[in-house]
Design a protein around this motif. Structure first.
Motif, PDB file in Angstrom:
ATOM      1  N   MET A  74      34.955 108.577 113.088  1.00 47.41           N
ATOM      2  CA  MET A  74      33.976 108.288 114.125  1.00 47.41           C
ATOM      3  C   MET A  74      33.763 109.513 115.016  1.00 47.41           C
ATOM      4  SD  MET A  74      33.822 105.069 116.794  1.00 47.41           S
ATOM      5  CE  MET A  74      33.742 103.842 115.510  1.00 47.41           C
ATOM      6  N   ALA A  75      34.851 110.182 115.381  1.00 40.93           N
ATOM      7  CA  ALA A  75      34.741 111.392 116.206  1.00 40.93           C
ATOM      8  C   ALA A  75      33.921 112.452 115.472  1.00 40.93           C
ATOM      9  CB  ALA A  75      36.126 111.920 116.561  1.00 40.93           C
ATOM     10  N   GLU A  76      34.221 112.663 114.201  1.00 38.91           N
ATOM     11  CA  GLU A  76      33.478 113.651 113.413  1.00 38.91           C
ATOM     12  C   GLU A  76      31.999 113.293 113.324  1.00 38.91           C
ATOM     13  OE1 GLU A  76      35.481 113.916 109.636  1.00 38.91           O
ATOM     14  OE2 GLU A  76      37.160 115.044 110.493  1.00 38.91           O
ATOM     15  N   SER A  77      31.693 112.032 113.083  1.00 35.95           N
ATOM     16  CA  SER A  77      30.288 111.632 112.951  1.00 35.95           C
ATOM     17  C   SER A  77      29.541 111.763 114.280  1.00 35.95           C
ATOM     18  CB  SER A  77      30.170 110.208 112.407  1.00 35.95           C
ATOM     19  OG  SER A  77      30.549 109.262 113.376  1.00 35.95           O
ATOM     20  N   MET A  78      30.250 111.602 115.386  1.00 34.96           N
ATOM     21  CA  MET A  78      29.630 111.756 116.699  1.00 34.96           C
ATOM     22  C   MET A  78      29.491 113.224 117.091  1.00 34.96           C
ATOM     23  SD  MET A  78      31.593 108.749 118.844  1.00 34.96           S
ATOM     24  CE  MET A  78      30.823 109.185 120.406  1.00 34.96           C
ATOM     25  N   GLY A  79      30.313 114.096 116.489  1.00 33.75           N
ATOM     26  CA  GLY A  79      30.287 115.504 116.847  1.00 33.75           C
ATOM     27  C   GLY A  79      31.223 115.871 117.983  1.00 33.75           C
ATOM     28  N   ILE A  80      32.285 115.064 118.153  1.00 37.18           N
ATOM     29  CA  ILE A  80      33.259 115.332 119.211  1.00 37.18           C
ATOM     30  C   ILE A  80      34.638 115.546 118.615  1.00 37.18           C
ATOM     31  CG2 ILE A  80      31.984 114.103 120.996  1.00 37.18           C
ATOM     32  CD1 ILE A  80      33.770 111.689 120.616  1.00 37.18           C
ATOM     33  N   GLU A  81      35.518 116.129 119.413  1.00 34.72           N
ATOM     34  CA  GLU A  81      36.909 116.344 119.005  1.00 34.72           C
ATOM     35  C   GLU A  81      37.751 115.182 119.505  1.00 34.72           C
ATOM     36  OE1 GLU A  81      38.604 120.063 120.456  1.00 34.72           O
ATOM     37  OE2 GLU A  81      36.578 120.831 120.733  1.00 34.72           O
ATOM     38  N   LEU A  82      38.656 114.707 118.686  1.00 35.83           N
ATOM     39  CA  LEU A  82      39.666 113.755 119.123  1.00 35.83           C
ATOM     40  C   LEU A  82      40.612 114.515 120.056  1.00 35.83           C
ATOM     41  CD1 LEU A  82      40.227 110.787 118.190  1.00 35.83           C
ATOM     42  CD2 LEU A  82      41.916 111.735 116.637  1.00 35.83           C
ATOM     43  N   LEU A  83      41.015 113.917 121.166  1.00 34.45           N
ATOM     44  CA  LEU A  83      41.912 114.607 122.090  1.00 34.45           C
ATOM     45  C   LEU A  83      43.278 114.825 121.456  1.00 34.45           C
ATOM     46  CD1 LEU A  83      41.344 112.850 125.543  1.00 34.45           C
ATOM     47  CD2 LEU A  83      40.237 114.881 124.640  1.00 34.45           C
ATOM     48  N   SER A  84      43.879 115.952 121.789  1.00 36.38           N
ATOM     49  CA  SER A  84      45.275 116.187 121.426  1.00 36.38           C
ATOM     50  C   SER A  84      46.148 115.512 122.491  1.00 36.38           C
ATOM     51  CB  SER A  84      45.566 117.686 121.403  1.00 36.38           C
ATOM     52  OG  SER A  84      45.487 118.220 122.716  1.00 36.38           O
ATOM     53  N   GLU A  85      47.433 115.429 122.219  1.00 35.81           N
ATOM     54  CA  GLU A  85      48.340 114.876 123.225  1.00 35.81           C
ATOM     55  C   GLU A  85      48.255 115.676 124.519  1.00 35.81           C
ATOM     56  OE1 GLU A  85      53.116 114.486 124.143  1.00 35.81           O
ATOM     57  OE2 GLU A  85      52.500 114.726 122.059  1.00 35.81           O
ATOM     58  N   GLN A  86      48.229 116.996 124.424  1.00 40.59           N
ATOM     59  CA  GLN A  86      48.167 117.855 125.605  1.00 40.59           C
ATOM     60  C   GLN A  86      46.867 117.631 126.378  1.00 40.59           C
ATOM     61  OE1 GLN A  86      50.554 119.689 126.970  1.00 40.59           O
ATOM     62  NE2 GLN A  86      49.176 120.183 128.658  1.00 40.59           N
ATOM     63  N   GLN A  87      45.750 117.549 125.671  1.00 35.39           N
ATOM     64  CA  GLN A  87      44.472 117.298 126.344  1.00 35.39           C
ATOM     65  C   GLN A  87      44.467 115.933 127.020  1.00 35.39           C
ATOM     66  OE1 GLN A  87      42.168 117.939 122.796  1.00 35.39           O
ATOM     67  NE2 GLN A  87      41.390 119.925 123.512  1.00 35.39           N
ATOM     68  N   TYR A  88      45.092 114.953 126.377  1.00 34.59           N
ATOM     69  CA  TYR A  88      45.187 113.620 126.969  1.00 34.59           C
ATOM     70  C   TYR A  88      45.996 113.685 128.273  1.00 34.59           C
ATOM     71  CZ  TYR A  88      45.768 108.593 127.408  1.00 34.59           C
ATOM     72  OH  TYR A  88      45.744 107.307 127.868  1.00 34.59           O
ATOM     73  N   ARG A  89      47.099 114.405 128.254  1.00 35.82           N
ATOM     74  CA  ARG A  89      47.919 114.554 129.463  1.00 35.82           C
ATOM     75  C   ARG A  89      47.145 115.266 130.573  1.00 35.82           C
ATOM     76  NH1 ARG A  89      53.111 113.111 128.973  1.00 35.82           N
ATOM     77  NH2 ARG A  89      53.947 112.768 126.896  1.00 35.82           N
ATOM     78  N   GLU A  90      46.377 116.281 130.203  1.00 27.48           N
ATOM     79  CA  GLU A  90      45.578 117.008 131.193  1.00 27.48           C
ATOM     80  C   GLU A  90      44.508 116.099 131.797  1.00 27.48           C
ATOM     81  OE1 GLU A  90      44.228 120.439 129.002  1.00 27.48           O
ATOM     82  OE2 GLU A  90      46.245 121.332 129.005  1.00 27.48           O
ATOM     83  N   LEU A  91      43.891 115.257 130.978  1.00 27.70           N
ATOM     84  CA  LEU A  91      42.912 114.305 131.502  1.00 27.70           C
ATOM     85  C   LEU A  91      43.567 113.375 132.516  1.00 27.70           C
ATOM     86  CD1 LEU A  91      40.101 112.939 131.474  1.00 27.70           C
ATOM     87  CD2 LEU A  91      40.970 111.509 129.595  1.00 27.70           C
ATOM     88  N   GLN A  92      44.771 112.934 132.238  1.00 28.94           N
ATOM     89  CA  GLN A  92      45.470 112.009 133.137  1.00 28.94           C
ATOM     90  C   GLN A  92      45.797 112.645 134.489  1.00 28.94           C
ATOM     91  OE1 GLN A  92      45.975 108.834 132.918  1.00 28.94           O
ATOM     92  NE2 GLN A  92      45.600 108.385 130.779  1.00 28.94           N
ATOM     93  N   MET A  93      45.759 113.952 134.563  1.00 24.41           N
ATOM     94  CA  MET A  93      45.969 114.634 135.848  1.00 24.41           C
ATOM     95  C   MET A  93      44.716 114.537 136.725  1.00 24.41           C
ATOM     96  SD  MET A  93      48.123 117.867 134.383  1.00 24.41           S
ATOM     97  CE  MET A  93      48.234 118.746 135.922  1.00 24.41           C
ATOM     98  N   LEU A  94      43.590 114.159 136.136  1.00 20.82           N
ATOM     99  CA  LEU A  94      42.329 114.055 136.870  1.00 20.82           C
ATOM    100  C   LEU A  94      42.030 112.633 137.328  1.00 20.82           C
ATOM    101  CD1 LEU A  94      40.142 116.325 134.556  1.00 20.82           C
ATOM    102  CD2 LEU A  94      41.309 116.955 136.690  1.00 20.82           C
ATOM    103  N   GLY A  95      42.842 111.682 136.929  1.00 23.27           N
ATOM    104  CA  GLY A  95      42.638 110.283 137.289  1.00 23.27           C
ATOM    105  C   GLY A  95      43.631 109.410 136.556  1.00 23.27           C
ATOM    106  N   GLU A  96      43.536 108.119 136.804  1.00 17.64           N
ATOM    107  CA  GLU A  96      44.415 107.163 136.142  1.00 17.64           C
ATOM    108  C   GLU A  96      43.604 106.406 135.101  1.00 17.64           C
ATOM    109  OE1 GLU A  96      46.496 104.750 138.957  1.00 17.64           O
ATOM    110  OE2 GLU A  96      47.432 106.490 139.901  1.00 17.64           O
ATOM    111  N   PHE A  97      43.799 106.775 133.849  1.00 17.23           N
ATOM    112  CA  PHE A  97      43.049 106.208 132.747  1.00 17.23           C
ATOM    113  C   PHE A  97      43.970 105.393 131.837  1.00 17.23           C
ATOM    114  CE2 PHE A  97      41.134 110.270 133.968  1.00 17.23           C
ATOM    115  CZ  PHE A  97      39.837 109.879 134.255  1.00 17.23           C
ATOM    116  N   ASP A  98      43.414 104.394 131.196  1.00 12.69           N
ATOM    117  CA  ASP A  98      44.099 103.625 130.153  1.00 12.69           C
ATOM    118  C   ASP A  98      45.344 102.884 130.639  1.00 12.69           C
ATOM    119  OD1 ASP A  98      42.182 104.518 128.279  1.00 12.69           O
ATOM    120  OD2 ASP A  98      43.288 106.387 128.061  1.00 12.69           O
ATOM    121  N   LYS A  99      45.204 102.179 131.738  1.00 13.76           N
ATOM    122  CA  LYS A  99      46.314 101.366 132.230  1.00 13.76           C
ATOM    123  C   LYS A  99      46.392 100.029 131.494  1.00 13.76           C
ATOM    124  CE  LYS A  99      47.080 101.904 136.804  1.00 13.76           C
ATOM    125  NZ  LYS A  99      46.725 101.916 138.247  1.00 13.76           N
ATOM    126  N   LYS A 100      45.333  99.692 130.732  1.00 13.78           N
ATOM    127  CA  LYS A 100      45.313  98.450 129.962  1.00 13.78           C
ATOM    128  C   LYS A 100      44.934  98.683 128.508  1.00 13.78           C
ATOM    129  CE  LYS A 100      43.819  95.833 133.985  1.00 13.78           C
ATOM    130  NZ  LYS A 100      42.683  95.125 134.583  1.00 13.78           N
TER     131      LYS A 100
END
Length: 181
Positions: A106-132
């Motif tokens: 799905m990511a490839e067909s959309m033209g986006i990159e799947l986040l790496s673990e490190q990128q996911y951690r960096e995103l979490q520094m910008l807000g609180e995501f995926d609590k559920k």
């Protein structure tokens, strides 16, 4: 994309950008908008990220390339990208109750990159995501070869990385993507 769709999308992105300034300190919207209007193919990708519930926003700028980095910033896993297994191999391995697709494809067909673990951690520094909810992340080949895949979420004010069979899927597990413009 039609001009109307382009204008509506740019308006949505600008509004989100202005409401969430902590995600992109020091980045000027005019510079972002200037890149967007000359990259219709990237706008189409952002449109698809938006359509599937990702709520893309600028989270940084790559100083080496000058590219702005957009990421799905929806509070929970994008609703239009859930209940999917990790990749094609996992999808094909299911004998019954197959999900509708896989995160990698799905990511490839959309033209986006799947986040790496490190990128996911960096995103979490910008807000609180995926609590559920939770999200598949790029999985090292050594884990994937053994049938596993990694996913992340945020619980107890902490980011967790887990493993599961790549063929598994859950109603609240999807994926987040990244786009460079």
């Amino acid at each position: 994309m039609q001009d109307t769709q382009i204008n509506e999308l740019i308006h949505v992105l600008k509004t989100r950008f202005e409401k969430n300034t902590r995600r992109h300190v020091g980045i000027d919207w005019a510079a972002v908008a200037a890149k967007l209007v000359v990259n219709v193919e990237k706008l189409s990708v952002l449109f698809e990220m938006e359509r599937t519930g990702g709520e893309p926003d600028v989270i940084g700028c790559d100083n080496a390339t000058g590219e702005f980095i957009f990421c799905d910033c929806s509070i929970e896993s994008p609703t239009g990208r859930r209940s999917i297994c990790y990749d094609r191999k996992a999808l094909e391995s299911r004998k019954q109750h197959k999900p509708d697709g896989s995160a990698v494809e799905m990511a490839e067909s959309m033209g986006i990159e799947l986040l790496s673990e490190q990128q996911y951690r960096e995103l979490q520094m910008l807000g609180e995501f995926d609590k559920k909810s939770s999200n598949w992340v790029k999985t090292p080949e050594s884990i994937r070869e053994l049938g596993g895949a990694l996913f992340c979420d945020r619980r107890y004010n902490q980011v967790f990385v887990y493993h599961n069979g790549a063929e598994s899927y859950y109603a609240v597990r999807g994926f987040r993507g990244l786009l460079r413009v």
